[in-house]
Design a protein around this motif. Structure first.
Motif, PDB file in Angstrom:
ATOM      1  N   ARG A 131       0.967  -1.025  -0.068  1.00 33.10           N
ATOM      2  CA  ARG A 131      -0.158   0.038  -0.179  1.00 33.10           C
ATOM      3  C   ARG A 131       0.913   1.546   0.328  1.00 33.10           C
ATOM      4  O   ARG A 131       1.293   1.080   1.044  1.00 33.10           O
ATOM      5  N   ALA A 132       0.395   2.203  -0.890  1.00 25.89           N
ATOM      6  CA  ALA A 132       0.747   3.216  -0.491  1.00 25.89           C
ATOM      7  C   ALA A 132      -0.086   4.834  -1.643  1.00 25.89           C
ATOM      8  O   ALA A 132      -0.668   4.792  -1.219  1.00 25.89           O
ATOM      9  N   GLU A 133       1.077   6.496  -0.789  1.00 28.51           N
ATOM     10  CA  GLU A 133       0.021   6.827  -0.908  1.00 28.51           C
ATOM     11  C   GLU A 133      -0.001   8.112  -1.628  1.00 28.51           C
ATOM     12  O   GLU A 133       1.968   7.951  -1.679  1.00 28.51           O
ATOM     13  N   MET A 134      -0.591   8.540  -2.667  1.00 30.90           N
ATOM     14  CA  MET A 134       0.127   9.234  -3.641  1.00 30.90           C
ATOM     15  C   MET A 134      -0.225  10.904  -3.481  1.00 30.90           C
ATOM     16  O   MET A 134      -0.705  11.581  -2.476  1.00 30.90           O
ATOM     17  N   ALA A 135       0.336  11.304  -4.243  1.00 30.07           N
ATOM     18  CA  ALA A 135       0.647  13.077  -3.980  1.00 30.07           C
ATOM     19  C   ALA A 135       0.792  14.100  -5.410  1.00 30.07           C
ATOM     20  O   ALA A 135       1.191  13.568  -6.169  1.00 30.07           O
ATOM     21  N   PHE A 136       0.169  15.322  -5.902  1.00 29.71           N
ATOM     22  CA  PHE A 136       0.891  15.438  -6.810  1.00 29.71           C
ATOM     23  C   PHE A 136       0.976  16.913  -6.567  1.00 29.71           C
ATOM     24  O   PHE A 136       0.047  17.238  -5.677  1.00 29.71           O
ATOM     25  N   VAL A 137       1.542  17.877  -7.530  1.00 27.55           N
ATOM     26  CA  VAL A 137       0.970  19.385  -7.982  1.00 27.55           C
ATOM     27  C   VAL A 137       1.768  19.681  -8.492  1.00 27.55           C
ATOM     28  O   VAL A 137       2.679  19.060 -10.012  1.00 27.55           O
ATOM     29  N   VAL A 138       1.275  20.549  -9.462  1.00 27.14           N
ATOM     30  CA  VAL A 138       1.188  20.627 -11.108  1.00 27.14           C
ATOM     31  C   VAL A 138       1.335  22.712 -10.823  1.00 27.14           C
ATOM     32  O   VAL A 138       0.204  23.507  -9.774  1.00 27.14           O
ATOM     33  N   ILE A 139       2.287  23.142 -11.861  1.00 28.26           N
ATOM     34  CA  ILE A 139       2.572  24.570 -11.250  1.00 28.26           C
ATOM     35  C   ILE A 139       1.422  25.240 -11.708  1.00 28.26           C
ATOM     36  O   ILE A 139       0.703  24.530 -13.269  1.00 28.26           O
ATOM     37  N   ASP A 140       0.891  26.463 -11.289  1.00 29.64           N
ATOM     38  CA  ASP A 140      -0.528  27.047 -12.413  1.00 29.64           C
ATOM     39  C   ASP A 140      -0.623  27.470 -13.378  1.00 29.64           C
ATOM     40  O   ASP A 140      -1.549  27.009 -13.896  1.00 29.64           O
ATOM     41  N   THR A 141       0.150  27.972 -14.227  1.00 31.94           N
ATOM     42  CA  THR A 141       0.495  28.275 -15.243  1.00 31.94           C
ATOM     43  C   THR A 141       0.187  26.882 -16.290  1.00 31.94           C
ATOM     44  O   THR A 141      -0.572  26.911 -17.504  1.00 31.94           O
TER      45      THR A 141
END
Length: 173
Positions: free
Chosen positions: A99-109
């Motif tokens: 089991r793993a936890e995921m996370a993401f981020v994308v710069i606003d533009t």
């Protein structure tokens, strides 16, 4: 997983822009911090659940110390002014066997152009290929765009650990 360390792929966004998806490297620290600098306070708060603009040495080490077994991280790179820059990233961290936890981020533009979905697709494939059984994510209820991406990839709400977040789960084949 040695293949994940060398992971790389090219993708075309719906607007015709091309991005490269590849494994995060230790030498990406400056570019990763530059991407954080281009990300709004609201987007960072949705990713980290607190107002965040700077990272301690310990946090930077944690984010870059990726073993591609229990901690897998990929980035999306795009050409800006003739130079490849990080425009988004995603990771998962194994918190118990299978089991793993995921996370993401994308710069606003770059938000709303499919970068998050592409990162998700690649991380789900890597997780599945390594034999993980389940992926989880914690998302703030107001982060409708990210919730939409998780649901598109088969994540469903599960009992919450924290009343302030939406707990999402996807079983892997």
């Amino acid at each position: 997983m040695s293949e994940a360390i060398d992971y790389t792929a090219r993708e075309l966004l719906s607007d015709g822009s091309q991005i490269e998806i590849r494994a995060l490297r230790r030498e990406d620290e400056a570019d990763m911090l530059a991407a954080v600098g281009k990300t709004s306070a609201q987007s960072l708060q949705r990713r980290f659940f607190v107002m965040k603009r700077h990272f301690s040495d310990k946090e930077r080490t944690f984010f870059l110390d990726v073993d591609f077994k229990n901690h897998v991280a990929i980035v999306a790179l795009a050409d800006e002014a003739g130079r490849k820059v990080i425009v988004g990233g995603g990771r998962y961290i194994v918190f118990e066997p299978g089991r793993a936890e995921m996370a993401f981020v994308v710069i606003d533009t770059w938000q709303g152009r499919g970068v998050g979905s592409i990162l998700m697709r690649h991380l789900v494939k890597i997780a599945s290929d390594t034999g993980l059984n389940e992926l989880t994510a914690e998302v703030l209820p107001e982060n409708a765009a990210m919730i939409k991406v998780f649901r598109k990839f088969g994540f469903s709400p599960a009992p919450r650990r924290d009343p302030q977040t939406l707990h999402l789960v996807r079983k892997l084949p």
